[in-house]
Design an enzyme around this catalytic site. Structure first.
Site, PDB file in Angstrom:
ATOM      1  N   SER A   8     -97.035 -52.821  63.370  1.00 51.53           N
ATOM      2  CA  SER A   8     -96.660 -53.685  62.248  1.00 51.53           C
ATOM      3  C   SER A   8     -96.880 -52.912  60.957  1.00 51.53           C
ATOM      4  O   SER A   8     -97.728 -52.006  60.908  1.00 51.53           O
ATOM      5  CB  SER A   8     -97.526 -54.950  62.250  1.00 51.53           C
ATOM      6  N   TYR A  65    -105.380 -59.679  63.526  1.00 50.23           N
ATOM      7  CA  TYR A  65    -104.043 -59.143  63.798  1.00 50.23           C
ATOM      8  C   TYR A  65    -103.886 -57.759  63.168  1.00 50.23           C
ATOM      9  O   TYR A  65    -103.438 -56.806  63.823  1.00 50.23           O
ATOM     10  CB  TYR A  65    -102.985 -60.097  63.249  1.00 50.23           C
TER      11      TYR A  65
END
Length: 240
Positions: free
Chosen positions: A135, A148
């Site tokens: 990400s 995350y």
């Protein structure tokens, strides 16, 4: 990489980016095996002609289920796409540590386990590829997604080291860094979101080019800012 004729395992291919990846890979002539953990989505993917292994990759047993489901298939492409977020923001109260542990396993441990356990199969192929989906938040974190962001940063570091280890082999290692994509995981966010079909398209283009990284959409700009001033990138993203 020439994709046509290859066999690929794509984790988390019944929803989100993964659902678009498996369809676009199939359109390229790839035999796709995917994983899922939600009964209705698994049924829909099977109805669409996909081979789906039912496995919850947030638990060690899920990794075992994937290996058992593959039953010795000659995988040439491993796409570690499955991932999730969890609420770990002390401004909202105490986090659920059981959920935290499952998220860490899903986002970080499961990809590492699959790489390690499928390495003999990948090494046996004349041409192979590992795609780890991280990400933009693995480059610089935001304030609300501590776990995350940490898992994606960990997978990013692992991917860089793995690429170095395998540089003299037939296994190419690609890191895909999506921006905020319009999926169920981001349903409550008001940010500008990329369409998942376009995200998948850019990842597959990078696979075909044997690129080291696929910085998708706005992540290209983040990479540029980070290359000039990591501190500035962190200041921008922490409030994102």
């Amino acid at each position: 990489m020439r994709l046509q004729g290859k066999v690929a395992l794509v984790t988390g291919g019944t929803d989100g980016i993964g659902a678009r990846l498996v369809r676009q890979l199939r359109d390229k002539g790839v035999t796709v095996i995917t994983t899922g953990r939600t009964a209705d989505r698994i049924a829909a993917a099977r109805a669409d002609g996909f081979e789906v292994i039912e496995a919850d990759l947030s638990l060690p047993e899920g990794v075992d289920a994937v290996l058992a489901g593959l039953a010795g298939r000659e995988i040439a492409i491993l796409v570690n796409n499955a991932g999730a977020g969890t609420d770990h923001d002390f401004r909202n109260g105490a986090p659920d540590l059981a959920s935290t542990d499952r998220t860490i396993f899903l986002n970080l441990h499961a990809p590492i386990h699959l790489v390690a356990r499928l390495m003999p199969v990948l090494r046996a192929q004349p041409e192979a590829m590992i795609v780890n989906v991280t990400s933009g938040l693995g480059i610089a974190p935001n304030g609300g997604g501590a776990v995350y962001c940490a898992t994606k940063a960990g997978l990013r570091s692992y991917t860089m080291a793995l690429r170095y280890q395998l540089k003299d082999t037939a296994i190419h290692v690609l890191e895909a860094l999506p921006p905020v994509v319009d999926t169920q995981m981001t349903a409550g966010r008001a940010n500008r979101k990329m369409a998942p079909d376009e995200c998948a398209r850019q990842i597959i283009m990078a696979m075909e080019r044997n690129a080291d990284e696929a910085s998708v959409g706005m992540v290209k700009l983040l990479q540029l800012v980070h290359s000039i001033s990591p501190a500035l990138a962190r200041r921008i993203m922490i409030r994102f």
